[in-house]
Design a protein around this motif. Structure first.
Motif, PDB file in Angstrom:
ATOM      1  N   ASP A  11      -0.408  10.426  -5.881  1.00 13.66           N
ATOM      2  CA  ASP A  11      -1.159  10.370  -7.116  1.00 13.66           C
ATOM      3  C   ASP A  11      -2.628  10.012  -6.880  1.00 13.66           C
ATOM      4  OD1 ASP A  11      -0.466  10.821  -9.802  1.00 13.66           O
ATOM      5  OD2 ASP A  11      -0.968   8.713 -10.246  1.00 13.66           O
ATOM      6  N   ALA A  12      -2.892   9.320  -5.788  1.00 17.13           N
ATOM      7  CA  ALA A  12      -4.260   8.873  -5.490  1.00 17.13           C
ATOM      8  C   ALA A  12      -5.066   9.947  -4.755  1.00 17.13           C
ATOM      9  CB  ALA A  12      -4.211   7.596  -4.652  1.00 17.13           C
ATOM     10  N   VAL A  13      -4.394  10.999  -4.295  1.00 14.96           N
ATOM     11  CA  VAL A  13      -5.084  12.029  -3.496  1.00 14.96           C
ATOM     12  C   VAL A  13      -5.902  12.947  -4.407  1.00 14.96           C
ATOM     13  CG1 VAL A  13      -4.764  14.049  -2.012  1.00 14.96           C
ATOM     14  CG2 VAL A  13      -3.363  12.007  -1.648  1.00 14.96           C
ATOM     15  N   ARG A  14      -7.183  13.014  -4.153  1.00  9.03           N
ATOM     16  CA  ARG A  14      -8.061  13.984  -4.800  1.00  9.03           C
ATOM     17  C   ARG A  14      -9.365  13.993  -4.027  1.00  9.03           C
ATOM     18  NH1 ARG A  14      -7.273  10.105  -8.157  1.00  9.03           N
ATOM     19  NH2 ARG A  14      -6.132  11.431  -9.612  1.00  9.03           N
ATOM     20  N   ALA A  15     -10.165  15.024  -4.210  1.00 10.43           N
ATOM     21  CA  ALA A  15     -11.460  15.079  -3.533  1.00 10.43           C
ATOM     22  C   ALA A  15     -12.273  13.857  -3.942  1.00 10.43           C
ATOM     23  CB  ALA A  15     -12.196  16.356  -3.909  1.00 10.43           C
ATOM     24  N   GLY A  16     -12.888  13.206  -2.983  1.00  9.56           N
ATOM     25  CA  GLY A  16     -13.708  12.025  -3.257  1.00  9.56           C
ATOM     26  C   GLY A  16     -12.969  10.719  -3.040  1.00  9.56           C
ATOM     27  N   ALA A  17     -11.644  10.721  -3.109  1.00  7.14           N
ATOM     28  CA  ALA A  17     -10.887   9.484  -2.858  1.00  7.14           C
ATOM     29  C   ALA A  17     -11.046   9.111  -1.386  1.00  7.14           C
ATOM     30  CB  ALA A  17      -9.413   9.697  -3.187  1.00  7.14           C
ATOM     31  N   SER A  18     -11.194   7.827  -1.102  1.00  8.65           N
ATOM     32  CA  SER A  18     -11.364   7.437   0.299  1.00  8.65           C
ATOM     33  C   SER A  18     -10.011   7.405   0.995  1.00  8.65           C
ATOM     34  CB  SER A  18     -12.085   6.086   0.387  1.00  8.65           C
ATOM     35  OG  SER A  18     -11.245   5.110   0.945  1.00  8.65           O
ATOM     36  N   THR A  19     -10.023   7.791   2.259  1.00  5.33           N
ATOM     37  CA  THR A  19      -8.780   7.821   3.029  1.00  5.33           C
ATOM     38  C   THR A  19      -8.171   6.426   3.095  1.00  5.33           C
ATOM     39  OG1 THR A  19     -10.180   7.655   4.988  1.00  5.33           O
ATOM     40  CG2 THR A  19      -9.334   9.834   4.436  1.00  5.33           C
ATOM     41  N   ARG A  20      -9.041   5.407   3.179  1.00  2.12           N
ATOM     42  CA  ARG A  20      -8.525   4.044   3.253  1.00  2.12           C
ATOM     43  C   ARG A  20      -7.836   3.642   1.942  1.00  2.12           C
ATOM     44  NH1 ARG A  20     -12.861  -0.482   4.338  1.00  2.12           N
ATOM     45  NH2 ARG A  20     -12.968   0.539   6.361  1.00  2.12           N
ATOM     46  N   GLU A  21      -8.437   4.083   0.816  1.00  3.55           N
ATOM     47  CA  GLU A  21      -7.828   3.739  -0.475  1.00  3.55           C
ATOM     48  C   GLU A  21      -6.477   4.417  -0.664  1.00  3.55           C
ATOM     49  OE1 GLU A  21     -10.658   4.745  -3.532  1.00  3.55           O
ATOM     50  OE2 GLU A  21     -12.128   3.396  -2.591  1.00  3.55           O
ATOM     51  N   VAL A  22      -6.384   5.668  -0.224  1.00  2.00           N
ATOM     52  CA  VAL A  22      -5.101   6.367  -0.359  1.00  2.00           C
ATOM     53  C   VAL A  22      -4.045   5.633   0.466  1.00  2.00           C
ATOM     54  CG1 VAL A  22      -3.855   8.505   0.134  1.00  2.00           C
ATOM     55  CG2 VAL A  22      -6.149   8.595  -0.886  1.00  2.00           C
ATOM     56  N   ASP A  23      -4.436   5.240   1.671  1.00  2.00           N
ATOM     57  CA  ASP A  23      -3.517   4.464   2.512  1.00  2.00           C
ATOM     58  C   ASP A  23      -3.132   3.163   1.811  1.00  2.00           C
ATOM     59  OD1 ASP A  23      -2.510   3.931   5.565  1.00  2.00           O
ATOM     60  OD2 ASP A  23      -3.256   2.094   4.639  1.00  2.00           O
ATOM     61  N   ALA A  24      -4.151   2.481   1.264  1.00  2.00           N
ATOM     62  CA  ALA A  24      -3.910   1.172   0.645  1.00  2.00           C
ATOM     63  C   ALA A  24      -2.995   1.283  -0.572  1.00  2.00           C
ATOM     64  CB  ALA A  24      -5.245   0.528   0.249  1.00  2.00           C
ATOM     65  N   THR A  25      -3.041   2.427  -1.246  1.00  2.00           N
ATOM     66  CA  THR A  25      -2.187   2.615  -2.422  1.00  2.00           C
ATOM     67  C   THR A  25      -0.713   2.540  -2.025  1.00  2.00           C
ATOM     68  OG1 THR A  25      -3.891   4.029  -3.376  1.00  2.00           O
ATOM     69  CG2 THR A  25      -1.705   4.170  -4.346  1.00  2.00           C
ATOM     70  N   ALA A  26      -0.357   3.268  -0.966  1.00  2.00           N
ATOM     71  CA  ALA A  26       1.037   3.224  -0.507  1.00  2.00           C
ATOM     72  C   ALA A  26       1.359   1.854   0.084  1.00  2.00           C
ATOM     73  CB  ALA A  26       1.277   4.315   0.541  1.00  2.00           C
TER      74      ALA A  26
END
Ligand code: ZN
Ligand code: ZN
Length: 357
Positions: free
Chosen positions: A256-271
């Motif tokens: 759900d957090a994946v989209r253009a502009g989202a930081s790779t670290r934030e996507v990781d941190a979400t999970a």
């Protein structure tokens, strides 16, 4: 391959080099179309040269984009580089994650003094991270082939068969469906063995009550797929069910957090946040995902140690896991392509926990 050389050359001024030597064979393929195993390329504003050895001269004539000047190396490839370089003083970039210390010394030995060697990062990898529509199509095809192979395997039932036999069967199902090869060594890991994220399949039978981690992918048209499903053979026990639901929640949150502009670290941190909140921080040791393309692991990394904005056209995995030593492991991995407003999931195998035979 059209347009790729121009895009690479446009990156050179910022990298502080006049031309770049490309020796990673996958990068050579990406730029020139050549699928053999021994070649290099030199690219700069006035230079587009491709060098291979005698074994590949004919293949190169068929495959290499005609915009490249093709050369056959007289002795070794590195020695031929001097022949294709412009005659002016030159800052020649090399791929710093690729050239070995020994190769660097050899380059220094064969290149004239007017050539300065400069470490030039991973420029081609940067380009490869953003897929063109045709590349996306190739990855989609690889992913659906791999899905079809797993469906056939699950239809046969897993219980009473060894991990190794299951892995080999899955590989041959992929080959039967037209894959060039598996895109990496297939993982089938049952019960406590599933707690090893990179388990090698054993000659051990899968038993009722085991959670089985299956991580597999197909290579098609040079492009890879990568997916993981964890299935229960027979009814899962309460612990297995709890861990599975946790990993699934973490995976869905990250998707759900994946989209253009989202930081790779934030996507990781979400999970990671979902897994940490459940008290399993120490049971999730790897990054949540990685780019996939001509290589099964490529840019961008999606991990606590990478921080860059995702771009539309990135293809990444989202694969959180929880690994309980001595008990079980659960990993759920999808391959997705990043879009401006979210992502397209390229895997079609369902994710609800199901009991298989
Ligand atoms: Zn995988
Ligand atoms: Zn993966």
């Amino acid at each position: 391959v059209s347009g790729r050389a121009e895009r690479l050359i446009a990156l050179l001024p910022e990298a502080g080099v006049d031309a770049v030597l490309v020796t990673n064979i996958v990068n050579v393929r990406y730029l020139t179309g050549f699928t053999g195993s021994s070649a290099l390329a030199v690219l700069g504003p006035g230079t587009r040269a491709f060098v291979t050895d005698f074994r590949y001269v004919e293949r190169a004539a068929d495959e290499v984009d005609p915009s490249y000047e093709r050369r056959r190396a007289r002795t070794d490839l590195i020695e031929s580089i001097a022949e294709v370089l412009p005659i002016d003083p030159l800052r020649l970039g090399f791929e710093e994650g690729v050239v070995t210390v020994r190769e660097h010394a050899r380059l220094r030995e064969v290149l004239p003094d007017r050539v300065e060697l400069v470490a030039a990062g991973a420029l081609v990898e940067q380009l490869r991270a953003v897929k063109e529509p045709e590349e996306l199509e190739a990855i989609r095809a690889a992913a659906s082939l791999a899905d079809a192979a797993l469906e056939q395997l699950l239809g046969q039932g897993l219980g009473g068969r060894t991990e190794r036999e299951l892995a080999r069967t899955l590989d041959s199902l992929m080959l039967d469906l037209g894959a060039e090869s598996p895109s990496f060594e297939t993982i089938v890991a049952a019960g406590p063995h599933g707690a090893l994220p990179h388990a090698t399949p054993r000659d051990v039978e899968v038993r009722r009550g085991d959670m089985v981690v299956i991580d597999w992918g197909a290579r098609l048209g040079g492009y890879c797929s990568d997916c993981t499903r964890t299935v229960s053979v027979g009814d899962p026990d309460p612990l297995a069910r709890e861990v599975y639901e946790l990993v699934l929640r973490a995976q869905l949150a990250a998707l759900d957090a994946v989209r253009a502009g989202a930081s790779t670290r934030e996507v990781d941190a979400t999970a990671r946040g979902v897994i940490e909140a459940a008290g399993h921080a120490e049971h999730f040791g790897h990054g949540v995902g990685h780019g996939v393309g001509l290589d099964v692991h490529e840019a961008p990394r999606v991990s606590p140690r990478s921080d860059q904005p995702l771009q539309a056209g990135n293809v990444v995995t989202i694969e959180p896991g929880v690994y309980l030593p001595g008990e079980l492991g659960v990993r759920i991995e999808d391959l997705v392509s990043v879009r401006e407003d979210g992502c397209e999931i390229l895997t079609s195998i369902p994710k609800q926990l199901t009991a298989t035979d």
